[in-house]
Each structure stands twice: as C-alpha cells, then as structure tokens.
Design an enzyme around this catalytic site. Structure first.
Site, PDB file in Angstrom:
ATOM      1  N   SER A  40      51.481 -28.193 -18.832  1.00  0.00           N
ATOM      2  CA  SER A  40      52.059 -29.536 -18.936  1.00  0.00           C
ATOM      3  C   SER A  40      53.208 -29.645 -19.927  1.00  0.00           C
ATOM      4  O   SER A  40      53.897 -30.670 -19.942  1.00  0.00           O
ATOM      5  CB  SER A  40      50.979 -30.562 -19.279  1.00  0.00           C
ATOM      6  OG  SER A  40      50.262 -30.881 -18.109  1.00  0.00           O
ATOM      7  N   LYS A  43      56.539 -30.843 -18.670  1.00  0.00           N
ATOM      8  CA  LYS A  43      56.980 -32.235 -18.648  1.00  0.00           C
ATOM      9  C   LYS A  43      58.005 -32.540 -19.734  1.00  0.00           C
ATOM     10  O   LYS A  43      58.723 -33.538 -19.648  1.00  0.00           O
ATOM     11  CB  LYS A  43      55.777 -33.162 -18.741  1.00  0.00           C
ATOM     12  CG  LYS A  43      54.886 -33.109 -17.498  1.00  0.00           C
ATOM     13  CD  LYS A  43      53.694 -34.033 -17.643  1.00  0.00           C
ATOM     14  CE  LYS A  43      52.800 -33.980 -16.430  1.00  0.00           C
ATOM     15  NZ  LYS A  43      51.749 -32.984 -16.546  1.00  0.00           N
ATOM     16  N   SER A 100      50.428 -37.726 -19.355  1.00  0.00           N
ATOM     17  CA  SER A 100      50.701 -36.459 -18.685  1.00  0.00           C
ATOM     18  C   SER A 100      50.453 -36.593 -17.184  1.00  0.00           C
ATOM     19  O   SER A 100      49.877 -35.725 -16.538  1.00  0.00           O
ATOM     20  CB  SER A 100      49.867 -35.320 -19.281  1.00  0.00           C
ATOM     21  OG  SER A 100      50.345 -34.069 -18.840  1.00  0.00           O
TER      22      SER A 100
END
Length: 161
Positions: A40, A43, A100
C-alpha cells in the site's frame, strides 16, 4: 527493576533507509537498493500524482471522482461506494491516504489519468523522472502483483518529492 540493553534494539527487517529529508543525505541504510513489493505504500505515488495534477491546474480539490465498476470491483480495504457515486477529489484523497481504500485509488487513477492503464503509465513515467530506478508500478493501490516492485531508496526519493 528492568535492565535496559546497552545498545538500542532493532527489528530485523529486510531493507530500510534513513534519509535527511531536507538535504537528501543518507544517514543509515540496509539493502536500500534491494527490490521488494511496496504494497500500500504504492498509494504514495497515487497521491503524489494527484497533488501534482492539482498543483498544475489539471484538477482541483472539488473535482469530481466517479466510482466506476472497475473501481468498485477492487477487494478490501475499500469504501464500497456503488458505481456511479461521485465524491470530491479532496474526500477521495483523504480516503486514499487514511483508509488506504483500494477502490478509491482506482477511481482517483481513472479521474486523473483518464483510465487506470494511462495512470499506471503516468506512475512509471514519474518514477523514472524522479530517478526511482528500481521501481515498476502495475496498479495504483498496491494489491499483490509480483511485477510491482520498488526499493527503500526509491521510496525515500518519492517521499522527498
């Protein structure tokens, strides 16, 4: 009474880097060039390109982000908005960064890039422009894909940018 160790304890993790964010000087590192799966943290590039689009006047915090069927199909972590739902880019960024949310990452990518594949091309072009030599993106959210790689050094470069 507890005795403290003479040297600080360190978690035995794979690769890491400590950088002076102002100068870019590497203060310490371990295998900082080793490629690994960024998950993640991907991102961060999605958010970076979105803020860049705002800075360049190609989008505003009030720009509409529409949840597509493609975005809706992403697995959790997600917000779960139905296809066709419109949210502001500002709200989308908050959901992307704080929650997220994978579905919102795809919707933002589609909004900023015109399509998810076009946004992924933008991600890789920006990574090259920034000098992120060990990085290759294949999605805007970081869900598992063996082709998506980065390094601690490259992510430090992105964080400084």
């Amino acid at each position: 009474m507890l005795a403290l160790p003479a040297t600080p304890a360190r978690a035995d993790i794979g690769a890491w880097i400590v950088v002076d964010m102002e100068s870019g000087a590497v203060l310490d590192q371990k295998q900082a060039l080793r490629q690994w799966y960024p998950a993640s943290i991907t991102k961060l590039m999605t958010a970076y390109l979105t803020f860049k689009a705002i800075r360049e006047g190609r989008a505003t915090p009030q720009s509409a982000v529409t949840i597509s069927a493609n975005a809706y199909a992403e697995p959790p972590s997600k917000m779960g908005f139905k296809p066709g739902t419109r949210i502001s880019l500002e709200s989308a960024l908050k959901m992307l960064i704080v929650k997220s949310a994978n579905d919102v990452a795809v919707a933002v990518a589609e909004s900023i890039g015109g399509s998810e594949p076009a946004f992924i091309q933008m991600m890789n072009a920006e990574a090259r422009r920034l000098g992120m030599s060990a990085t290759h993106f294949v999605n805007p959210h970081g869900l598992p894909d063996n082709r998506q790689v980065s390094s601690a050094r490259d992510l430090a470069v992105l964080a400084r940018a």
